[in-house]
Design a protein around this motif. Sequence first.
Motif, PDB file in Angstrom:
ATOM      1  N   GLY A 207       0.816  -1.205   0.000  1.00  0.00           N
ATOM      2  CA  GLY A 207       0.000   0.000   0.000  1.00  0.00           C
ATOM      3  C   GLY A 207       0.851   1.257   0.000  1.00  0.00           C
ATOM      4  N   ARG A 208       1.900   1.260   0.809  1.00  0.00           N
ATOM      5  CA  ARG A 208       2.815   2.412   0.817  1.00  0.00           C
ATOM      6  C   ARG A 208       3.514   2.555  -0.530  1.00  0.00           C
ATOM      7  NH1 ARG A 208       8.351   2.732   1.993  1.00  0.00           N
ATOM      8  NH2 ARG A 208       9.050   4.819   2.609  1.00  0.00           N
ATOM      9  N   ARG A 215      -0.498   5.645  -7.389  1.00  0.00           N
ATOM     10  CA  ARG A 215      -1.588   4.737  -7.783  1.00  0.00           C
ATOM     11  C   ARG A 215      -2.489   4.552  -6.558  1.00  0.00           C
ATOM     12  NH1 ARG A 215       1.677   0.235 -11.376  1.00  0.00           N
ATOM     13  NH2 ARG A 215      -0.433  -0.274 -12.086  1.00  0.00           N
ATOM     14  N   ALA A 216      -3.395   5.516  -6.390  1.00  0.00           N
ATOM     15  CA  ALA A 216      -4.200   5.577  -5.159  1.00  0.00           C
ATOM     16  C   ALA A 216      -5.111   4.369  -5.005  1.00  0.00           C
ATOM     17  CB  ALA A 216      -5.013   6.862  -5.160  1.00  0.00           C
ATOM     18  N   VAL A 220      -5.158   1.765  -1.800  1.00  0.00           N
ATOM     19  CA  VAL A 220      -6.323   1.480  -0.956  1.00  0.00           C
ATOM     20  C   VAL A 220      -6.623  -0.015  -0.944  1.00  0.00           C
ATOM     21  CG1 VAL A 220      -8.795   1.862  -0.699  1.00  0.00           C
ATOM     22  CG2 VAL A 220      -7.297   3.784  -1.251  1.00  0.00           C
ATOM     23  N   ALA A 221      -6.575  -0.653  -2.106  1.00  0.00           N
ATOM     24  CA  ALA A 221      -6.864  -2.089  -2.184  1.00  0.00           C
ATOM     25  C   ALA A 221      -5.843  -2.904  -1.399  1.00  0.00           C
ATOM     26  CB  ALA A 221      -6.881  -2.531  -3.641  1.00  0.00           C
ATOM     27  N   SER A 222      -4.585  -2.490  -1.441  1.00  0.00           N
ATOM     28  CA  SER A 222      -3.555  -3.197  -0.681  1.00  0.00           C
ATOM     29  C   SER A 222      -3.850  -3.160   0.808  1.00  0.00           C
ATOM     30  CB  SER A 222      -2.183  -2.575  -0.952  1.00  0.00           C
ATOM     31  OG  SER A 222      -1.813  -2.696  -2.295  1.00  0.00           O
ATOM     32  N   ARG A 223      -4.207  -1.993   1.306  1.00  0.00           N
ATOM     33  CA  ARG A 223      -4.479  -1.852   2.741  1.00  0.00           C
ATOM     34  C   ARG A 223      -5.759  -2.582   3.139  1.00  0.00           C
ATOM     35  NH1 ARG A 223      -2.687   4.325   1.846  1.00  0.00           N
ATOM     36  NH2 ARG A 223      -0.461   4.051   2.246  1.00  0.00           N
ATOM     37  N   LEU A 224      -6.742  -2.590   2.266  1.00  0.00           N
ATOM     38  CA  LEU A 224      -7.974  -3.329   2.563  1.00  0.00           C
ATOM     39  C   LEU A 224      -7.710  -4.838   2.605  1.00  0.00           C
ATOM     40  CD1 LEU A 224     -10.663  -1.420   0.436  1.00  0.00           C
ATOM     41  CD2 LEU A 224     -10.329  -1.369   2.924  1.00  0.00           C
ATOM     42  N   GLY A 225      -6.832  -5.324   1.726  1.00  0.00           N
ATOM     43  CA  GLY A 225      -6.478  -6.738   1.757  1.00  0.00           C
ATOM     44  C   GLY A 225      -5.796  -7.124   3.057  1.00  0.00           C
ATOM     45  N   ALA A 263       0.403  -9.146 -10.940  1.00  0.00           N
ATOM     46  CA  ALA A 263      -0.076  -9.043 -12.320  1.00  0.00           C
ATOM     47  C   ALA A 263       0.110  -7.633 -12.863  1.00  0.00           C
ATOM     48  CB  ALA A 263      -1.547  -9.452 -12.393  1.00  0.00           C
ATOM     49  N   ALA A 264      -0.120  -6.622 -12.012  1.00  0.00           N
ATOM     50  CA  ALA A 264       0.092  -5.239 -12.442  1.00  0.00           C
ATOM     51  C   ALA A 264       1.554  -4.976 -12.756  1.00  0.00           C
ATOM     52  CB  ALA A 264      -0.402  -4.286 -11.352  1.00  0.00           C
TER      53      ALA A 264
END
Length: 291
Positions: A207-208, A215-216, A220-225, A263-264
């Motif tokens: 996320g950081r 890439r906001a 956000v998705a990283s932190r939610l995971g 994948a990204a």
Amino acid sequence: MTATQDTTQLTTQLTSQLTSQPTSKPVSQSTPRLAGRPVARRSASGATVSTGPAGATSRAVSRGSTRALLTCAVLTTPVFGIVSLTQAFTREGFDLLRHPLSMLSTGDLGWLQIANFWITAVLTVAGAIGLRRVMRGTPGGTWAPRLLLVEGAGLAAAGVFSMDPGDGFPAGTPLGAPAGMSWHAMLHMAAGSVAFTALIAACFVLGRHFARAGRARHAVASRLGGLALLLGNGWAMSGGRAGSLTLCVGVLVAMAWVSVAAAAKRADLTGDTRARATARRRPTRRRPTRR
């Protein structure tokens, strides 16, 4: 004929032979220049980089191997999720509301889940190596791959040390928690805790990384995971209702996001490779010369 005449005639013959032979070219002119020889240049960091065909080939091989390693990271979630959930819905006596996925490593078919842990561990370690290559020198580029390596080691240990049967699984096991816990079950719990903690931390580090890269949504998705696994594991450890289900959801969500992040990165690497190939094929325009 006198000796003087003989000497004069011999001298004349030698002189004529020497003057009749072709003059050899200088070594510098007669030595052909090697075609296709790689030219070495010094990069800004001071390291010598080969810019010839051999250097281009080595860079292509390196990019290809990096894409393969990132593909391993992409496959971790489908492999682990499909194998685990297929067993969860097909093996007799297993209830996802009461039994954690790790309990699938018990019974006659326990070797399936054990192999699933080991294969997922290998894919995770390979993916961590690929992420280390593409994230080198960026925020989080050091610790995210390291944490995923720790996760892979924890998954491998969880496959070596299996849980105890209990609460009706495998079929025929008495209901309720077992009276005691074996040494390998305790080691399994410890290995799982290490793997989960490393995966949670890796999600927040990613996320950081994405936040610093601008890439906001990815941040956000990283932190939610990471948060999903943190809450799911905490609820399961506290003995909450359907804790094994919340743990399963949290693990799969966190693993899935790492696969998406890999994948990204793989897509970025492939895009860079195509851009370089297009630039090499594009003809250069020459400025008209003034007469």
